[in-house]
Design a protein around this motif. Structure first.
Motif, short mmCIF file in Angstrom:
data_model
loop_
_atom_site.label_atom_id
_atom_site.label_comp_id
_atom_site.label_asym_id
_atom_site.label_seq_id
_atom_site.Cartn_x
_atom_site.Cartn_y
_atom_site.Cartn_z
N TYR A 14 42.32 42.82 53.07
CA TYR A 14 41.09 43.50 53.44
C TYR A 14 41.22 45.02 53.53
CZ TYR A 14 36.35 42.15 53.75
OH TYR A 14 35.06 41.91 53.41
N SER B 277 36.15 19.58 65.37
CA SER B 277 36.26 20.23 64.06
C SER B 277 34.92 20.84 63.66
CB SER B 277 36.72 19.21 63.02
OG SER B 277 36.73 19.78 61.74
N GLY C 273 39.11 40.34 59.46
CA GLY C 273 39.25 41.54 58.63
C GLY C 273 40.00 42.65 59.32
N TYR D 267 32.76 45.60 53.75
CA TYR D 267 33.06 44.59 54.78
C TYR D 267 31.78 43.83 55.16
CZ TYR D 267 34.54 42.37 59.09
OH TYR D 267 34.79 41.44 60.06
N ASP E 159 41.48 28.24 59.21
CA ASP E 159 40.83 29.08 58.20
C ASP E 159 39.85 28.29 57.33
OD1 ASP E 159 42.08 31.66 58.63
OD2 ASP E 159 43.93 30.76 57.90
N PHE E 160 40.21 27.09 57.00
CA PHE E 160 39.37 26.28 56.09
C PHE E 160 38.67 25.18 56.89
CE2 PHE E 160 41.38 26.96 51.60
CZ PHE E 160 41.03 28.29 51.66
N SER E 161 37.46 24.87 56.45
CA SER E 161 36.58 24.01 57.24
C SER E 161 36.67 22.53 56.90
CB SER E 161 35.14 24.49 57.07
OG SER E 161 35.01 25.80 57.56
N LEU F 284 30.63 27.62 65.33
CA LEU F 284 31.12 29.00 65.51
C LEU F 284 30.90 29.86 64.28
CD1 LEU F 284 34.45 28.51 67.51
CD2 LEU F 284 32.20 29.17 68.37
N LYS F 285 30.58 29.26 63.14
CA LYS F 285 30.32 30.04 61.92
C LYS F 285 28.84 30.43 61.81
CE LYS F 285 34.56 29.85 60.61
NZ LYS F 285 35.15 28.81 59.78
N GLN F 286 28.02 29.94 62.72
CA GLN F 286 26.61 30.32 62.67
C GLN F 286 26.49 31.79 63.05
OE1 GLN F 286 24.74 27.48 65.31
NE2 GLN F 286 24.88 25.82 63.84
N PRO F 287 25.67 32.54 62.29
CA PRO F 287 25.63 34.00 62.48
C PRO F 287 25.27 34.44 63.90
CG PRO F 287 23.91 33.27 60.94
CD PRO F 287 24.80 32.11 61.19
N TYR G 174 37.17 34.83 51.95
CA TYR G 174 37.84 36.12 51.76
C TYR G 174 39.20 36.20 52.42
CZ TYR G 174 36.34 37.30 56.50
OH TYR G 174 36.15 37.30 57.85
N ASN H 290 34.28 24.70 62.93
CA ASN H 290 33.99 25.04 61.53
C ASN H 290 32.51 25.18 61.22
OD1 ASN H 290 36.71 25.05 60.68
ND2 ASN H 290 36.72 22.82 60.69
N LEU I 132 28.08 34.85 58.76
CA LEU I 132 29.51 34.55 58.80
C LEU I 132 29.87 33.57 57.69
CD1 LEU I 132 29.99 34.17 62.66
CD2 LEU I 132 30.36 36.18 61.24
N PRO I 133 30.94 33.84 56.98
CA PRO I 133 31.28 32.98 55.84
C PRO I 133 31.98 31.69 56.27
CG PRO I 133 32.88 34.73 56.05
CD PRO I 133 31.88 34.95 57.13
N VAL I 134 31.70 30.66 55.52
CA VAL I 134 32.44 29.39 55.67
C VAL I 134 33.44 29.34 54.54
CG1 VAL I 134 32.24 26.88 55.55
CG2 VAL I 134 30.53 28.22 56.82
N GLN I 135 34.65 28.92 54.84
CA GLN I 135 35.70 28.89 53.83
C GLN I 135 36.32 27.50 53.72
OE1 GLN I 135 38.00 32.81 53.73
NE2 GLN I 135 37.62 32.60 55.90
#
Lengths: 163, 663
Positions: free
Chosen positions: B501, A138, A162, B475, B361-363, A145-148, B661, A142, B652-655
């Motif tokens: 989007y 997890s 998007g 974006y 989608d959610f962390s 992989l979310k690290q830029p 978004y 979460n 990158l966004p965390v949700q």
């Protein structure tokens, strides 16, 4: 000859089954691959089923080909190894930290993908190991992989958000 | 074009003038709806207004605009000569249902004229799509039902992108269209024939092409029943000519002609005592509970009950949805920026999360038990496996839970939340240092500096931090903005491209949000007349920049910040396909600010954070005092989204949380 504790298999099975019973793991299945060797498949995070294997003979757990392969010198390879190391950090709260005295984490980068291996150290019980293994996955999806710096890797292998 | 004409955007931009202030005559005080009330809210310099002088342009608001907006009300009447038209019957129903506003372009004439005649706020813009976006935004910052309209064919199809977006947002949007005659159906007589209803399949809650003229009131009731009950979403009605123009001299000529008290109910689902007990029990067993507060909390105006529940039992709250502010980011229990803590949650309670995420989608971690509160049973259990699902109105649930919960403090959990928020801000500080360096090195503005300057202006400057409604568009730029934008009260932030989007509706969103604040509707009442600010990209500007003209026509005070990086945000996708790269690029240094000037607004072109800061202050003062809108063209560079050359590239966004978004 190493003695295989079948009790551990049941602990392992119960631990994973609990996630399946709650609906976290979907399309869950178990296969006996040999003496003391089990493989569990289920859908959870990401677009493909996850494969979790256990070898009671050498006390290892593995998420096989958890992430798509990348170059051995890639940012992703280096970053994933560093991420695993940080899971032992003492600044993490207990419920997020993996005790380095109980589990040794490693990453294997082969053509089929990145596999994550957890070696149970003496004194580590399977109940602890299974819970930490699942939570580690997890955290990889979460957190890592979310690290830029992994943006390009994610775009290439998981599609563009998007679009 | 020779090679020397294909310049590096970075070098070219650095040679340009930092700030170009337009020289416009703004007819000070010339419009009825100027945001004068905002003047008292503003601490910005008044000297800035002197920068607007006469020039060689002569874009003016005709006197008919303010006159018409204050014109005599002429609602339909059965006793009027010739009776009341079908359009007037429908408009009357809209008035009785308190339709908050209509945004449209000419077309569907009988209907829009009748709605205006009833005294409902109406706005006419340059494209039906942007007007549909305006209506969507008006709802998103007020929670009210709003309408959009276009003519049968082109006007209707122009709206579709924004109707889709509104559907993803679950906006109570009334979509109106038509003009053609039923008697000519399928004949292609004259122009514009369009079978509309099949085209909104999948993007509406309910819809109907009204075929029987004297059922027009009955179908208005169908529409409002759907808009005002359960989970909202667009409702689409089309009115053939025979329906809109039919005349009635007595109510008995209409079917089911009675008031809203008879054709719909205010009854809402309540949880049982047993269900509330079960929730309390699960919360008691949890060490790290978190409420995900979706758009249902906003639409049901349940923010006070939410705050009570959270504070009573130290339950963390994270917002999601197409608009934010129903739980302030500044609250000690807010997890909006506590990304690192999401994986620690052991109980997640979804309240009013209308569009459920998948577990990817959610962390949240695998050990988090899940409760979901939703007004309709059909959606419980979709995407996210539930440990407990309850059918209930969000506000009722939260009020009952507040009563039933024991008081409890969770110091370890709140400390973890605080540490996670601090880590987020520290990362932001590092990003700002990098963004400042990149801006200095290149001579153009990094999006991180746009976010930093906007946040400093809106939340840490002279104006109250609760005041400004902000719309996040674009974006790649939006990924930066969301890291800096905060909310402090309900309806303060529009997450423009939520889920669907759509790139481009941002100027339309600005009109809708601006109109809501200008009128002081619902949660905007305390900030009536204050300017709104929008962030969009150069790609987005291409779709709806003409609406700068609409902003000026109605003197809706707004500032639109265009992040101009000379490309579509995803230009990097063509890196490995040289023959495709041009598809993703624009001309460099396009002057959107000059376009704005030509449309009667102000335009500023800036290339440094310092110039942006100054431009923002000037623009805000003019917007607040004179209802003058400004487009600030922030020259940037596409290369900034390349993580290799300009790390971190795109954060990158965390949700869920401020970065959310998709859901």
């Amino acid at each position: 000859m190493m003695v295989i504790k079948e009790d551990n298999a049941q602990v392992l099975r119960n631990g994973l089954k609990a996630y399946a019973d709650r609906g976290v793991f979907r399309s869950y299945s178990e296969t006996v691959k040999g003496k003391g060797q089990y493989e569990f498949r289920f859908r959870w995070l990401g677009p493909v089923p996850l494969c979790f294997s256990c070898n009671l003979q050498n006390d290892t757990l593995m998420f096989k080909a958890l992430l798509p392969a990348d170059d051995k010198k890639s940012v992703t390879d280096k970053g994933l190894r560093a991420f695993l190391k940080k899971r032992h950090a003492t600044k993490l709260p207990d419920h997020r930290r993996i005790d380095a005295d109980k589990l040794k984490l490693s990453c294997i980068n082969r053509a089929e993908g990145f596999s994550i291996m957890l070696k149970l150290l003496p004194g580590c019980d399977y109940d602890y190991a299974v819970g930490k293994a699942v939570n580690l996955v997890s955290d990889i999806f979460n957190g890592f992989l979310k690290q830029p710096e992994n943006g390009s890797y994610v775009s290439e292998h998981f599609g563009i958000a998007g679009e | 074009m020779t090679d020397k004409n294909i310049a590096s955007p970075i070098k070219m931009a650095s040679a340009k003038q930092d700030t170009v202030v337009s020289r416009r005559n703004f007819l000070v005080g010339g419009a009825a709806s100027t945001g004068l009330a905002a003047a008292s809210l503003v601490g910005a310099s008044s000297a800035a207004a002197s920068e607007c002088k006469d020039d060689d342009l002569n874009v003016v608001v005709p006197k008919e605009v303010p006159e018409s907006r204050n014109g005599k009300l002429t609602p339909g009447d059965f006793n009027a000569k010739g009776g009341i038209t079908g359009a007037e019957v429908f408009a009357h129903a809209c008035k009785q249902e308190n339709l908050a506003a209509l945004f449209c372009c000419p077309g569907n004439y009988s209907i829009i004229n009748a709605i205006a005649a009833e005294g409902i706020s109406v706005y006419g813009g340059r494209t039906e799509g942007a007007m549909a976006a305006a209506a969507d935004a008006f709802s998103r910052v007020t929670g009210e039902v709003t309408a959009c309209s276009g003519t049968e064919g082109p006007g209707f199809t122009q709206m579709l992108m924004e109707v889709s977006s509104a559907h993803a947002c679950r906006t109570p949007l009334l979509v109106l269209a038509s003009n053609m005659l039923l008697s000519m159906e399928d004949s292609y007589n004259s122009i514009q024939f369009q079978l509309q209803q099949p085209m909104t399949e999948g993007i509406k809650k309910w819809g109907k092409r009204i075929l029987v003229p004297n059922r027009v009131h009955e179908y208005a009731a169908y529409a409002f029943r759907n808009l005002k009950s359960g989970v909202p979403a667009p409702v689409h009605l089309d009115f053939p000519g025979e329906v809109a123009n039919a005349k009635y001299t007595d109510p008995s000529e209409l079917t089911n002609y009675y008031g809203k008290e008879k054709y719909r109910s205010e009854s809402i689902p309540h949880p049982s005592d047993k269900e509330i007990d079960a929730v309390v029990s699960m919360i008691k067993r949890a060490d790290r509970p978190m409420i995900v507060a979706g758009q249902g909390v906003f639409y049901k105006k349940a923010w006070e009950a939410l705050k009570t529940v959270a504070e009573k039992n130290d339950i963390a709250v994270v917002e999601t949805g197409p608009s934010r502010g129903h739980f302030p980011d500044s609250h000690p229990l807010s997890a909006g920026t506590a990304n690192d803590a999401l994986g620690s949650v052991d109980l997640v309670i979804f309240v009013g999360q209308y569009l459920m995420p998948t577990m990817s989608d959610f962390s949240f971690g695998p050990d988090a038990r899940a409760i979901r509160i939703h007004p309709e049973a059909e959606d419980l259990g979709r995407n996210w496996p539930l440990d407990l699902g309850i059918v209930s109105d969000e506000k009722v649930f939260l009020e009952l839970l507040a009563d039933a919960l024991p008081k409890r403090t969770r110091s370890t959990w709140t400390a973890e939340l605080a540490a996670a928020r601090e880590a987020f801000e520290k990362t932001n500080e590092q990003y700002v240092k990098l963004a400042a360096k990149y801006s200095r090195d290149t001579g153009v503005i990094h999006p991180g500096m746009i976010g930093k300057e906007l946040a400093d202006f809106m939340y840490h400057g002279d104006i109250p931090r609760e005041q400004t409604v902000f719309t996040v568009g674009s974006y790649t730029g939006s990924m930066w903005m969301r890291r800096f934008m905060r909310t402090h009260r309900p309806g303060q932030l529009i997450n423009g491209p939520y889920q669907y989007y759509a790139i481009g509706p941002d100027f339309g969103y600005t009109i809708g949000a601006g109109a809501a604040v200008q009128q002081g509707v619902g949660p905007q009442a305390a900030y009536k007349g204050a300017p709104v600010i929008t962030f969009t990209g150069d790609a987005g500007a291409g779709y709806s920049i003409m609406e700068m003209e609409t902003l000026m026509k109605y003197r809706i005070p707004a500032i639109v910040v265009v992040y101009n990086n000379n490309s579509w945000g995803i230009w990097g996708l063509a890196d490995k396909t040289p023959r495709a790269k041009h598809l993703y690029l624009f001309q460099e240094n396009v002057r959107y600010d000059v376009v704005a000037q030509g449309l009667g607004a102000r335009g500023e072109y800036v290339t440094t954070p310092e110039a942006f800061r100054k431009a923002l202050k000037t623009a805000y003062a003019l917007a607040a005092k004179e209802g003058v809108s400004t487009l600030i063209n922030c020259q940037s560079a596409k290369e900034f989204s390349n993580a290799g050359d300009f790390p971190p590239g795109v954060p990158l966004p965390v949700q869920p949380g401020v970065g959310a978004y998709t859901h």
